[in-house]
Design a protein around this motif. Structure first.
Motif, PDB file in Angstrom:
ATOM      1  N   LEU A   1       0.844  -1.195   0.000  1.00  0.00           N
ATOM      2  CA  LEU A   1       0.000   0.000   0.000  1.00  0.00           C
ATOM      3  C   LEU A   1       0.875   1.239   0.000  1.00  0.00           C
ATOM      4  O   LEU A   1       1.789   1.358   0.819  1.00  0.00           O
ATOM      5  CB  LEU A   1      -0.903   0.034   1.244  1.00  0.00           C
ATOM      6  CG  LEU A   1      -1.896  -1.107   1.461  1.00  0.00           C
ATOM      7  CD1 LEU A   1      -2.631  -0.889   2.779  1.00  0.00           C
ATOM      8  CD2 LEU A   1      -2.873  -1.179   0.310  1.00  0.00           C
ATOM      9  N   TRP A   2       0.598   2.156  -0.926  1.00  0.00           N
ATOM     10  CA  TRP A   2       1.283   3.441  -0.954  1.00  0.00           C
ATOM     11  C   TRP A   2       0.331   4.481  -0.357  1.00  0.00           C
ATOM     12  O   TRP A   2      -0.750   4.732  -0.906  1.00  0.00           O
ATOM     13  CB  TRP A   2       1.641   3.830  -2.381  1.00  0.00           C
ATOM     14  CG  TRP A   2       2.809   3.099  -2.961  1.00  0.00           C
ATOM     15  CD1 TRP A   2       4.075   3.577  -3.120  1.00  0.00           C
ATOM     16  CD2 TRP A   2       2.827   1.760  -3.497  1.00  0.00           C
ATOM     17  NE1 TRP A   2       4.881   2.635  -3.711  1.00  0.00           N
ATOM     18  CE2 TRP A   2       4.139   1.506  -3.949  1.00  0.00           C
ATOM     19  CE3 TRP A   2       1.863   0.753  -3.622  1.00  0.00           C
ATOM     20  CZ2 TRP A   2       4.505   0.289  -4.526  1.00  0.00           C
ATOM     21  CZ3 TRP A   2       2.224  -0.462  -4.187  1.00  0.00           C
ATOM     22  CH2 TRP A   2       3.529  -0.683  -4.629  1.00  0.00           C
ATOM     23  N   ILE A   3       0.723   5.068   0.764  1.00  0.00           N
ATOM     24  CA  ILE A   3      -0.145   6.000   1.485  1.00  0.00           C
ATOM     25  C   ILE A   3       0.531   7.369   1.565  1.00  0.00           C
ATOM     26  O   ILE A   3       1.723   7.473   1.883  1.00  0.00           O
ATOM     27  CB  ILE A   3      -0.456   5.467   2.901  1.00  0.00           C
ATOM     28  CG1 ILE A   3      -1.219   4.132   2.788  1.00  0.00           C
ATOM     29  CG2 ILE A   3      -1.269   6.474   3.699  1.00  0.00           C
ATOM     30  CD1 ILE A   3      -1.567   3.499   4.120  1.00  0.00           C
ATOM     31  N   GLY A   4      -0.240   8.416   1.261  1.00  0.00           N
ATOM     32  CA  GLY A   4       0.297   9.771   1.267  1.00  0.00           C
ATOM     33  C   GLY A   4       0.822  10.176   2.636  1.00  0.00           C
ATOM     34  O   GLY A   4       0.163   9.952   3.652  1.00  0.00           O
TER      35      GLY A   4
ATOM     36  N   LEU B   1      -3.957   9.286   2.708  1.00  0.00           N
ATOM     37  CA  LEU B   1      -4.854   8.662   1.734  1.00  0.00           C
ATOM     38  C   LEU B   1      -4.111   7.615   0.907  1.00  0.00           C
ATOM     39  O   LEU B   1      -2.933   7.792   0.570  1.00  0.00           O
ATOM     40  CB  LEU B   1      -5.447   9.721   0.806  1.00  0.00           C
ATOM     41  CG  LEU B   1      -6.326  10.781   1.479  1.00  0.00           C
ATOM     42  CD1 LEU B   1      -6.759  11.833   0.465  1.00  0.00           C
ATOM     43  CD2 LEU B   1      -7.547  10.133   2.128  1.00  0.00           C
ATOM     44  N   ILE B   2      -4.798   6.540   0.563  1.00  0.00           N
ATOM     45  CA  ILE B   2      -4.203   5.466  -0.229  1.00  0.00           C
ATOM     46  C   ILE B   2      -4.084   5.918  -1.682  1.00  0.00           C
ATOM     47  O   ILE B   2      -5.062   6.350  -2.288  1.00  0.00           O
ATOM     48  CB  ILE B   2      -5.058   4.189  -0.145  1.00  0.00           C
ATOM     49  CG1 ILE B   2      -5.174   3.727   1.308  1.00  0.00           C
ATOM     50  CG2 ILE B   2      -4.450   3.081  -0.998  1.00  0.00           C
ATOM     51  CD1 ILE B   2      -6.166   2.597   1.499  1.00  0.00           C
ATOM     52  N   ARG B   3      -2.887   5.808  -2.232  1.00  0.00           N
ATOM     53  CA  ARG B   3      -2.646   6.246  -3.607  1.00  0.00           C
ATOM     54  C   ARG B   3      -2.456   5.082  -4.580  1.00  0.00           C
ATOM     55  O   ARG B   3      -2.703   5.218  -5.772  1.00  0.00           O
ATOM     56  CB  ARG B   3      -1.392   7.135  -3.652  1.00  0.00           C
ATOM     57  CG  ARG B   3      -1.483   8.359  -2.762  1.00  0.00           C
ATOM     58  CD  ARG B   3      -2.492   9.352  -3.296  1.00  0.00           C
ATOM     59  NE  ARG B   3      -2.731  10.456  -2.367  1.00  0.00           N
ATOM     60  CZ  ARG B   3      -3.396  11.554  -2.683  1.00  0.00           C
ATOM     61  NH1 ARG B   3      -3.883  11.688  -3.899  1.00  0.00           N
ATOM     62  NH2 ARG B   3      -3.594  12.503  -1.783  1.00  0.00           N
ATOM     63  N   ARG B   4      -2.007   3.952  -4.045  1.00  0.00           N
ATOM     64  CA  ARG B   4      -1.772   2.793  -4.915  1.00  0.00           C
ATOM     65  C   ARG B   4      -1.909   1.519  -4.088  1.00  0.00           C
ATOM     66  O   ARG B   4      -1.551   1.494  -2.906  1.00  0.00           O
ATOM     67  CB  ARG B   4      -0.381   2.873  -5.546  1.00  0.00           C
ATOM     68  CG  ARG B   4      -0.041   1.732  -6.496  1.00  0.00           C
ATOM     69  CD  ARG B   4       1.391   1.860  -7.007  1.00  0.00           C
ATOM     70  NE  ARG B   4       1.773   0.717  -7.836  1.00  0.00           N
ATOM     71  CZ  ARG B   4       3.015   0.471  -8.264  1.00  0.00           C
ATOM     72  NH1 ARG B   4       3.997   1.305  -7.944  1.00  0.00           N
ATOM     73  NH2 ARG B   4       3.273  -0.588  -8.999  1.00  0.00           N
ATOM     74  N   ILE B   5      -2.435   0.470  -4.724  1.00  0.00           N
ATOM     75  CA  ILE B   5      -2.596  -0.837  -4.083  1.00  0.00           C
ATOM     76  C   ILE B   5      -2.060  -1.898  -5.036  1.00  0.00           C
ATOM     77  O   ILE B   5      -2.456  -1.946  -6.198  1.00  0.00           O
ATOM     78  CB  ILE B   5      -4.078  -1.153  -3.801  1.00  0.00           C
ATOM     79  CG1 ILE B   5      -4.763  -0.007  -3.065  1.00  0.00           C
ATOM     80  CG2 ILE B   5      -4.221  -2.460  -3.038  1.00  0.00           C
ATOM     81  CD1 ILE B   5      -6.275  -0.040  -3.202  1.00  0.00           C
ATOM     82  N   ALA B   6      -1.168  -2.741  -4.563  1.00  0.00           N
ATOM     83  CA  ALA B   6      -0.684  -3.861  -5.372  1.00  0.00           C
ATOM     84  C   ALA B   6      -0.812  -5.132  -4.543  1.00  0.00           C
ATOM     85  O   ALA B   6      -0.456  -5.154  -3.365  1.00  0.00           O
ATOM     86  CB  ALA B   6       0.767  -3.644  -5.790  1.00  0.00           C
ATOM     87  N   SER B   7      -1.345  -6.170  -5.153  1.00  0.00           N
ATOM     88  CA  SER B   7      -1.484  -7.440  -4.435  1.00  0.00           C
ATOM     89  C   SER B   7      -1.127  -8.596  -5.347  1.00  0.00           C
ATOM     90  O   SER B   7      -1.277  -8.526  -6.567  1.00  0.00           O
ATOM     91  CB  SER B   7      -2.910  -7.617  -3.902  1.00  0.00           C
ATOM     92  OG  SER B   7      -3.840  -7.759  -4.960  1.00  0.00           O
TER      93      SER B   7
ATOM     94  N   SER C   1      -2.757 -11.342  -9.709  1.00  0.00           N
ATOM     95  CA  SER C   1      -2.104 -10.100  -9.304  1.00  0.00           C
ATOM     96  C   SER C   1      -2.895  -8.908  -9.806  1.00  0.00           C
ATOM     97  O   SER C   1      -3.572  -8.978 -10.831  1.00  0.00           O
ATOM     98  CB  SER C   1      -0.668 -10.041  -9.843  1.00  0.00           C
ATOM     99  OG  SER C   1      -0.660 -10.042 -11.258  1.00  0.00           O
ATOM    100  N   SER C   2      -2.820  -7.817  -9.069  1.00  0.00           N
ATOM    101  CA  SER C   2      -3.505  -6.591  -9.479  1.00  0.00           C
ATOM    102  C   SER C   2      -2.705  -5.381  -9.020  1.00  0.00           C
ATOM    103  O   SER C   2      -1.986  -5.436  -8.015  1.00  0.00           O
ATOM    104  CB  SER C   2      -4.925  -6.533  -8.903  1.00  0.00           C
ATOM    105  OG  SER C   2      -4.895  -6.458  -7.495  1.00  0.00           O
ATOM    106  N   ASP C   3      -2.821  -4.306  -9.783  1.00  0.00           N
ATOM    107  CA  ASP C   3      -2.127  -3.057  -9.473  1.00  0.00           C
ATOM    108  C   ASP C   3      -3.114  -1.921  -9.727  1.00  0.00           C
ATOM    109  O   ASP C   3      -3.573  -1.741 -10.859  1.00  0.00           O
ATOM    110  CB  ASP C   3      -0.889  -2.912 -10.353  1.00  0.00           C
ATOM    111  CG  ASP C   3       0.077  -1.856  -9.833  1.00  0.00           C
ATOM    112  OD1 ASP C   3      -0.247  -1.195  -8.820  1.00  0.00           O
ATOM    113  OD2 ASP C   3       1.153  -1.682 -10.432  1.00  0.00           O
ATOM    114  N   THR C   4      -3.451  -1.181  -8.684  1.00  0.00           N
ATOM    115  CA  THR C   4      -4.514  -0.181  -8.767  1.00  0.00           C
ATOM    116  C   THR C   4      -4.020   1.178  -8.289  1.00  0.00           C
ATOM    117  O   THR C   4      -3.355   1.275  -7.249  1.00  0.00           O
ATOM    118  CB  THR C   4      -5.719  -0.603  -7.899  1.00  0.00           C
ATOM    119  OG1 THR C   4      -6.162  -1.900  -8.315  1.00  0.00           O
ATOM    120  CG2 THR C   4      -6.858   0.392  -8.024  1.00  0.00           C
TER     121      THR C   4
END
Length: 242
Positions: free
Chosen positions: A164-167, A172-178, A199-202
């Protein structure tokens, strides 16, 4: 809030799912979502088109976009294979319940749930600088979860690796990869183990932008409970060859 996402499986055969859309938030969670998804079949595109022809369908019924609107526990779907279940004059298929929930979809983790996000961040393996995402300096948090169970006589393990990339300034969550790894194994060794990787990248953008999502016009909606069988004209058009 707006998002874009790419998901794929391994073995993939070049198949990817691309999604984008908007989320409408309620007081503490996602209240509604509007998502457009397209499947890129890669090297299997020609085979997919042949299957559509066999079923007497236009190729875009399998390769075209699908639009899903979810409001609370009700979903409305338009496009793709959904169209073959619709009578003339209807463009949306409605379903209620069935575990329906507004959100991103495509991932085993629901980081837009405050409760689940809190649990994930309480079990972080690595925390480090995440660089700038959507113009915002971030911190990236990563972790993993492992689940084991028995299913139909098989040993099943399900491992999720996530980031999780969080500001840094706004939280706030900026990116989610699983990355989700599924292994099914026969304890007696009679069946070859089955492995599947998802896999997913959002990316999440436009936080704070007001979004309103509405249900389609009821005059264009068909309820799933009345459309559980293929229309006779579709069944009659299937060409099974000589």
């Amino acid at each position: 809030m707006h998002f874009t996402s790419v998901s794929k499986t391994n073995p993939s055969y070049g198949i990817k799912t691309r999604s984008y859309g908007d989320l409408q938030f309620g007081r503490s969670q996602v209240a509604a979502s509007s998502i457009i998804s397209t499947i890129d079949y890669g090297v299997s595109t020609r085979v997919t088109e042949d299957v559509a022809e066999l079923l007497g369908l236009e190729p875009d019924k399998l390769t075209g976009p699908t639009h899903t609107i979810t409001i609370k526990d009700t979903s409305y779907i338009s496009g793709g294979l959904t169209d073959i279940l619709l009578p003339p004059g209807k463009t949306w298929l409605k379903s209620k319940g069935f575990g329906t929930q507004a959100g991103l979809g495509g991932s085993a983790i629901n980081v837009l749930s405050p409760r689940e996000l809190k649990l994930l961040l309480a079990d972080v393996d690595v925390k480090k600088a995440g660089g700038v995402v959507d113009g915002v300096p971030t911190t990236v948090y990563s972790g993993s979860n492992l689940f084991r169970t028995d299913l139909l006589g098989f040993k099943v393990s399900f491992k999720v690796n996530w980031k999780l990339w969080i500001g840094n300034s706004d939280g706030l969550i900026r990116r989610i990869a699983s990355n989700e790894n599924i292994l099914m194994r026969d304890p007696e060794g009679k069946v070859k183990p089955f492995r599947l990787q998802l896999s997913s990248d959002t990316y999440l953008t436009n936080w704070g932008k007001q979004v309103w999502i509405y249900a389609p016009d009821e005059r264009l909606v068909e309820d799933l409970t009345t459309s559980l069988t293929l229309p006779s004209e579709v069944l009659g058009s299937i060409d099974l060859g000589d």
